[in-house]
Scaffold this active site. Structure first.
Site, PDB file in Angstrom:
ATOM      1  N   GLY A 183       0.466  -1.204  -0.251  1.00  0.00           N
ATOM      2  CA  GLY A 183      -0.085   0.084  -0.107  1.00  0.00           C
ATOM      3  C   GLY A 183       0.906   1.352   0.073  1.00  0.00           C
ATOM      4  O   GLY A 183       2.620   1.247   0.055  1.00  0.00           O
TER       5      GLY A 183
ATOM      6  N   VAL B  91       3.527   0.966   1.844  1.00  0.00           N
ATOM      7  CA  VAL B  91       3.968   0.375   3.101  1.00  0.00           C
ATOM      8  C   VAL B  91       4.018  -0.723   2.838  1.00  0.00           C
ATOM      9  O   VAL B  91       3.611  -1.569   1.267  1.00  0.00           O
ATOM     10  CB  VAL B  91       2.176   0.345   3.988  1.00  0.00           C
ATOM     11  CG1 VAL B  91       1.659  -0.936   4.504  1.00  0.00           C
ATOM     12  CG2 VAL B  91       2.089   2.212   3.992  1.00  0.00           C
TER      13      VAL B  91
ATOM     14  N   ASP C 209     -10.604  10.401  12.340  1.00  0.00           N
ATOM     15  CA  ASP C 209     -11.081   9.438  10.785  1.00  0.00           C
ATOM     16  C   ASP C 209     -11.238   8.365  12.127  1.00  0.00           C
ATOM     17  O   ASP C 209     -11.199   7.532  10.914  1.00  0.00           O
ATOM     18  CB  ASP C 209      -9.525   9.833  10.711  1.00  0.00           C
ATOM     19  CG  ASP C 209      -9.716   9.571   9.391  1.00  0.00           C
ATOM     20  OD1 ASP C 209     -11.067   9.751   8.555  1.00  0.00           O
ATOM     21  OD2 ASP C 209      -9.147  10.124   8.515  1.00  0.00           O
TER      22      ASP C 209
HETATM   23  P1  AMP Z   1      -2.528   3.704   5.612  1.00  0.00           P
HETATM   24  O1  AMP Z   1      -1.221   4.788   5.754  1.00  0.00           O
HETATM   25  O2  AMP Z   1      -2.159   3.066   7.222  1.00  0.00           O
HETATM   26  O3  AMP Z   1      -3.174   4.279   5.318  1.00  0.00           O
HETATM   27  O4  AMP Z   1      -1.626   2.360   5.603  1.00  0.00           O
HETATM   28  C1  AMP Z   1      -2.270   2.475   3.561  1.00  0.00           C
HETATM   29  C2  AMP Z   1      -2.198   0.714   3.847  1.00  0.00           C
HETATM   30  O5  AMP Z   1      -1.522  -0.153   3.577  1.00  0.00           O
HETATM   31  C3  AMP Z   1      -3.748   0.661   3.905  1.00  0.00           C
HETATM   32  O6  AMP Z   1      -4.600   1.108   3.136  1.00  0.00           O
HETATM   33  C4  AMP Z   1      -3.880  -1.634   3.777  1.00  0.00           C
HETATM   34  O7  AMP Z   1      -3.747  -1.046   2.317  1.00  0.00           O
HETATM   35  C5  AMP Z   1      -1.872  -1.161   4.210  1.00  0.00           C
HETATM   36  N1  AMP Z   1      -2.013  -1.276   5.921  1.00  0.00           N
HETATM   37  C6  AMP Z   1      -1.420  -0.513   6.119  1.00  0.00           C
HETATM   38  N2  AMP Z   1      -1.433  -1.784   8.149  1.00  0.00           N
HETATM   39  C7  AMP Z   1      -1.302  -2.276   7.754  1.00  0.00           C
HETATM   40  C8  AMP Z   1      -1.151  -3.794   8.200  1.00  0.00           C
HETATM   41  N3  AMP Z   1      -1.265  -3.524   9.699  1.00  0.00           N
HETATM   42  N4  AMP Z   1      -1.335  -4.551   8.082  1.00  0.00           N
HETATM   43  C9  AMP Z   1      -1.998  -4.921   6.350  1.00  0.00           C
HETATM   44  N5  AMP Z   1      -1.799  -3.871   5.158  1.00  0.00           N
HETATM   45  C10 AMP Z   1      -1.877  -2.585   6.230  1.00  0.00           C
END
Ligand code: AMP
Length: 686
Positions: A331, A338, A449
């Site tokens: 992601g 990520v 949020d």
């Molecule tokens: P965020 O910046 O936290 O919104 O993360 C971006 C994307 O990464 C999210 O929408 C998820 O698809 C993926 N992601 C973030 N944290 C996790 C996690 N702990 N496990 C799996 N996917 C994650």
């Protein structure tokens, strides 16, 4: 001696429920009957919430210190059933109570126990045993206290507990293979429900079958060779450790090269450089300007630290980069990619993690904001809050390492699996989110949020709240829009008072929770569809609310409407939401009454003009636009030849027309709703 009497009833009894334990406390009776030998007796009754009928609790309840002859004015009952109504009668007695023909003098207290983790598995039977494998089967725990999601089976060779294997199973049978012949193995099993893991069962010991003497002797040879080799390596590592002194500065390179050459799976030097739980934490102390009270955990805003780096290291463990293996990008975050990967910590098995990275060329502020999320997340410890493993700040790239959630963010997951879950499964997800939010609100943290895109879901369908941040959460969120008063707000998820005058509280989080409920029950539909933010604000201000998702249990839609009360004090609290959902899960028939499909549609038709006067010129064009063109002929043949006629279509009509696929029904009904909402600029009036 003057005549004496039985005492009057104890007074002011209060109760405190903790899962399936209840603590009672009271004040001695006003009248002791002129005697000094007052003691207390506790009567326990289990009551049916529907009929109101009560029966004696039976022998499974334990009283601490005892049930009768209590000298103190408090008692604890443990091992009660989960989700059960109990009435406790506290009776004061003295030496002449038995002589009293009159009514008993007691004070009664009604309580409802909460959800508890499942009780331990009590019976495990061995099945087929070979020289390398043992099959087991077991019975569900006596008190599952919910739906069992899976079992965890831990086993190890007898007297070798430090090296164990864990298997997960949805069934009540497993086969452990790859075992040594003629060796005793110890097994322990525990069950998991939405409330978490129960305790492990007692240890069950079984032995693999032996092999013939000759071959056994031979098979020992490699074991001895491996043991000697491992022993030598161990010795080398221990000596190396003693010589190298500090772990971080020179240890890792040496240790990892040794690892690579001599013993690929050893990871001696990797681990946390700071223990998270300070043993002093339970005691009251004054720390960085914050008073910590024993037993009262509150969230500390990392902004209150003069040095944000101190906050990170206060709440997050430092992990050495060499312990992390990055596998793939999953992601994009605001600050960088990520990734998924694996973490190997000292003395632990390698396990999957998510790794957020801070892209190169960051500013100091970006670094601070990025790590701010870890400073917040690290303060939480709850099964429905994403768990922080630690941070990497001493080398680059800077990383935040969290538990890995196999199914990613909830909104995308639901969209991908449209119509695939039972109502109980969806309510289970909502229960998890509410439980996480209850924890956050108890900690004094306001999320601001809360939305399905900020919930992560794992392979067991456990939902966890994520995306913690300070101001940056909203900066980061593509849904957030600037308001006239400045500041970015995700309008569709936000309570009116938070939009109007930035009044963000746990009550505004409850509003957002109601929107998440709607997203979950409609499998990731966008709240208010394509209405503009301005139209959403206006409609909500005028008292309109989202209509019920399709096939939504009435009790759940009512809960959504409660979360969307204009007066924030009238909204339910998160603990009430959790209790309500628990009740629904315990009594699945209460979810059978769905919001009436026709009322769901007619709500939208109230005082509004018919659909179609502008949006689409024909039924065919409309159905094509929503990729349902295959039904044009059927619609036309059955008299739905104009958009005005289509406006009257109900779910039953669709079924009658042969639109049996739930996904197609949803597409058509949602499109109809969307058109109506756009035309009338209003939703369900409260
Ligand atoms: P965020 O910046 O936290 O919104 O993360 C971006 C994307 O990464 C999210 O929408 C998820 O698809 C993926 N992601 C973030 N944290 C996790 C996690 N702990 N496990 C799996 N996917 C994650």
């Amino acid at each position: 001696m003057a005549c004496t009497r039985p005492p009057s009833a104890p007074r002011s009894a209060i109760s405190n429920v903790n899962e399936t334990s209840v603590f009672l406390e009271w004040i001695p009776p006003a009248d002791t009957g002129g005697r000094k030998d007052v003691s207390y007796y506790i009567a326990c009754k289990k009551c049916n919430s529907h009929s109101g009928l009560c029966e004696a609790c039976g022998g499974h309840v334990r009283y601490l210190p005892q049930q009768t002859g209590l000298k103190n004015t408090s008692v604890m009952m443990v091992d009660l059933l989960a989700h059960t109504n109990y009435t406790f009668e506290i009776e004061a007695v003295n030496g002449v109570s038995d002589q009293n023909p009159g009514a008993r003098q007691f004070v009664s207290v009604n309580v409802t126990t909460n959800q508890a983790a499942p009780s331990p598995v009590s019976s495990v039977k061995k099945g087929k045993i070979t020289k390398n494998s043992i099959s087991l089967s077991w019975q569900e725990p006596d008190r599952p206290n919910g739906i069992i999601l899976e079992y965890e089976i831990k086993y190890f060779e007898k007297d070798q507990e430090t090296s164990y294997t864990i298997i997960k199973s949805k069934e009540t049978t497993i086969t452990a293979d790859g075992l040594k012949p003629g060796s005793a193995y110890v097994f322990q099993i525990r069950a998991r429900t939405a409330a978490g893991y129960g305790g492990f069962s007692r240890r069950f010991e079984f032995e693999t079958s032996p092999v013939l003497a000759a071959s056994r002797d031979q098979s020992q040879i490699p074991i001895i060779v491996v043991s000697v080799t491992v022993g030598v390596i161990l010795l080398a590592v221990v000596i190396g450790f003693l010589l190298s002194g500090s772990c971080c500065d020179h240890g890792c390179g040496w240790a990892s090269s040794l690892r690579a050459v001599a013993y690929p799976s050893l990871t001696w030097r990797c681990g946390y450089s700071k223990a998270k739980q300070d043993p002093e934490e339970e005691k009251m102390h004054f720390h960085n300007g914050h008073i910590k009270l024993p037993g009262v955990r509150t969230y500390i805003d990392p902004h209150t630290y003069e040095d944000p780096n101190q906050a990170v290291h206060e709440f997050a463990k430092e992990i050495e980069a060499s312990c992390i293996t990055i596998e793939r990008v999953i992601g994009a975050g605001e600050f960088g990619e990520v990734c998924s990967g694996r973490l190997k910590l000292q003395g632990k098995r390698e396990f999957p993690v998510a790794i957020k990275t801070l892209k190169v060329g960051y500013t100091e502020k970006q670094r601070r904001d990025f790590l701010g999320e870890a400073s917040i997340m690290g303060q939480f410890d709850h099964p429905n809050i994403i768990h922080l493993e630690g941070v990497v700040t001493k080398s680059k790239p800077v990383m935040i390492v969290t538990e890995y959630m196999e199914n990613g963010s909830l909104d995308t997951f639901l969209k991908k699996n449209d119509g695939q879950f039972t109502v109980i499964q969806l309510v289970g997800m909502l229960r998890g989110i509410a439980s996480g939010m209850k924890y956050l609100s108890d900690m004094g943290y306001v999320h601001r949020d809360l939305a399905a895109r900020n919930i992560l879901i794992n392979s067991n369908l456990v939902c966890k709240v994520s995306d913690f941040g300070l101001s940056r959460v909203l900066e980061d969120d593509p849904e957030a829009a600037y308001t006239t008063r400045g500041g970015k707000i995700p309008i569709r998820w936000t309570a009116p008072e938070a939009i109007a005058f930035r009044k963000f509280t746990s009550a505004s989080d409850v509003w957002s929770y109601g929107i998440v409920m709607w997203e979950v029950m409609s499998y990731g539909e966008r709240p208010y569809w394509e209405m503009t933010n301005q139209d959403v604000i206006k409609a909500v201000e005028e008292g309109y609310r989202l209509p019920s998702p399709m096939d939504c249990p009435a009790a759940l839609y009512q809960l959504m409407l409660d979360c969307w009360q204009k007066d924030r004090n009238s909204r339910p609290k998160f603990d009430e939401i959790v209790s309500m959902l628990d009740k629904l899960i315990r009594n699945p028939s209460s979810l059978k009454t769905l919001v009436n499909a026709s009322s769901r549609v007619s709500n939208l038709l109230v005082e509004h003009s018919p659909v179609g006067s502008g949006a689409y010129r024909s039924v065919g064009e409309w159905l094509e636009a929503i990729k349902m063109g295959r039904y044009t002929e059927i619609f036309m043949e059955n008299g739905y030849s104009s958009m005005d006629a289509v406006a009257q279509v109900t779910l039953e009509d669709l079924r009658r027309l042969g639109v049996t696929l739930v996904g197609h029904q949803k597409k058509i009904m949602n499109s109809l709703q969307e058109m109506k909402v756009q035309l009338v600029n209003g939703m369900v009036p409260l």
